[in-house]
Design a protein around this motif. Structure first.
Motif, PDB file in Angstrom:
ATOM      1  N   THR A 169       1.029  -1.220   0.177  1.00 33.47           N
ATOM      2  CA  THR A 169       0.126  -0.119  -0.033  1.00 33.47           C
ATOM      3  C   THR A 169       0.841   1.109  -0.017  1.00 33.47           C
ATOM      4  OG1 THR A 169      -1.486  -1.299   1.283  1.00 33.47           O
ATOM      5  CG2 THR A 169      -1.688   1.234   1.156  1.00 33.47           C
ATOM      6  N   LEU A 170       0.557   2.060  -0.708  1.00 34.66           N
ATOM      7  CA  LEU A 170       1.471   3.262  -1.174  1.00 34.66           C
ATOM      8  C   LEU A 170       0.459   4.556  -0.843  1.00 34.66           C
ATOM      9  CD1 LEU A 170       3.415   2.547  -4.333  1.00 34.66           C
ATOM     10  CD2 LEU A 170       4.538   2.415  -2.047  1.00 34.66           C
ATOM     11  N   ARG A 192      -0.609   7.951   2.215  1.00 35.53           N
ATOM     12  CA  ARG A 192      -1.351   8.252   3.318  1.00 35.53           C
ATOM     13  C   ARG A 192      -2.899   7.802   2.717  1.00 35.53           C
ATOM     14  NH1 ARG A 192      -1.069  13.612   5.243  1.00 35.53           N
ATOM     15  NH2 ARG A 192       0.731  13.177   6.491  1.00 35.53           N
ATOM     16  N   ALA A 193      -3.329   8.517   1.903  1.00 27.97           N
ATOM     17  CA  ALA A 193      -4.694   8.337   1.517  1.00 27.97           C
ATOM     18  C   ALA A 193      -5.319   6.752   1.152  1.00 27.97           C
ATOM     19  CB  ALA A 193      -5.190   9.047   0.138  1.00 27.97           C
ATOM     20  N   ASN A 194      -4.232   5.949   0.420  1.00 30.12           N
ATOM     21  CA  ASN A 194      -4.599   4.560   0.441  1.00 30.12           C
ATOM     22  C   ASN A 194      -4.498   3.846   1.726  1.00 30.12           C
ATOM     23  OD1 ASN A 194      -5.063   4.841  -2.244  1.00 30.12           O
ATOM     24  ND2 ASN A 194      -2.898   4.558  -2.960  1.00 30.12           N
ATOM     25  N   MET A 195      -3.408   4.360   2.659  1.00 29.36           N
ATOM     26  CA  MET A 195      -3.501   3.380   3.762  1.00 29.36           C
ATOM     27  C   MET A 195      -4.686   3.765   4.599  1.00 29.36           C
ATOM     28  SD  MET A 195      -1.083   2.044   5.908  1.00 29.36           S
ATOM     29  CE  MET A 195      -0.812   1.964   7.455  1.00 29.36           C
ATOM     30  N   VAL A 196      -5.131   5.142   4.736  1.00 35.64           N
ATOM     31  CA  VAL A 196      -6.234   5.271   5.714  1.00 35.64           C
ATOM     32  C   VAL A 196      -7.692   4.719   4.960  1.00 35.64           C
ATOM     33  CG1 VAL A 196      -7.953   7.347   6.093  1.00 35.64           C
ATOM     34  CG2 VAL A 196      -5.394   7.423   6.406  1.00 35.64           C
ATOM     35  N   GLU A 197      -7.762   4.615   3.697  1.00 34.34           N
ATOM     36  CA  GLU A 197      -8.893   3.795   3.112  1.00 34.34           C
ATOM     37  C   GLU A 197      -8.952   2.306   3.218  1.00 34.34           C
ATOM     38  OE1 GLU A 197     -12.461   3.113   1.612  1.00 34.34           O
ATOM     39  OE2 GLU A 197     -11.614   5.039   2.024  1.00 34.34           O
ATOM     40  N   SER A 198      -7.792   1.762   3.170  1.00 27.08           N
ATOM     41  CA  SER A 198      -7.739   0.471   3.328  1.00 27.08           C
ATOM     42  C   SER A 198      -7.856   0.198   5.116  1.00 27.08           C
ATOM     43  CB  SER A 198      -5.801   0.241   3.323  1.00 27.08           C
ATOM     44  OG  SER A 198      -5.843  -1.216   3.692  1.00 27.08           O
TER      45      SER A 198
END
Length: 151
Positions: free
Chosen positions: A63-64, A66-72
């Motif tokens: 996962t790359l 911040r936005a993708n991490m938060v959504e994950s």
């Protein structure tokens, strides 16, 4: 965000020993990050995540950002799991001119059943910049179901 000083005990002490200032600092960061994670407080959670985070997970892949991490987290964790640091597993080491590396083991509890049998290991790279700490790299691995040892 915590503004805990970036310092550790003198050269004779081992930086991973519980109670040293760096270990106390990173343990506080871990606790605050995962308190937000466990309560699905994604605004607070995001504050601890570097914009350029790289998160490597043995089961979920890469996962790359911040936005993708938060959504994950929103999709896979919120309302489903709680993370707990395994007592006695935390190790913290300084990274010169960058921050610190945190190593440990954690378990995950299913909120629907209360079962806490999923365990794994992690390596967190914390960056200290402009008076604050952010998680910049994560390797989360060796996820498996914990089995009860024969009694």
């Amino acid at each position: 965000m915590f503004a805990i000083p970036f310092a550790w005990a003198g050269p004779a002490s081992h930086p991973a020993i519980a109670g040293t200032p760096l270990t106390v600092t990173i343990a506080a960061q871990d606790s605050a990050l995962f308190n937000a994670y466990n309560h699905c407080d994604l605004v607070t959670f995001a504050r601890y995540i570097a914009p350029d985070i790289e998160f490597y997970h043995d089961k979920g892949g890469l996962t790359l950002g911040r936005a993708n991490m938060v959504e994950s987290i929103r999709h896979a964790i919120c309302g489903k799991l709680r993370r707990e640091l395994m007592p006695g597993t935390l190790e913290v080491y300084p990274i010169k001119d960058y921050g610190a590396v945190e190593i440990g083991e954690h378990r995950f509890c299913e909120l629907s059943t209360g079962r806490c049998d999923a365990v794994g290991r992690f390596i967190h790279l914390w960056r200290y910049r402009n008076g604050s700490w952010q998680l910049s790299r994560v390797i989360s691995y060796d996820h498996h179901k914990e089995t009860a040892s024969p009694g």
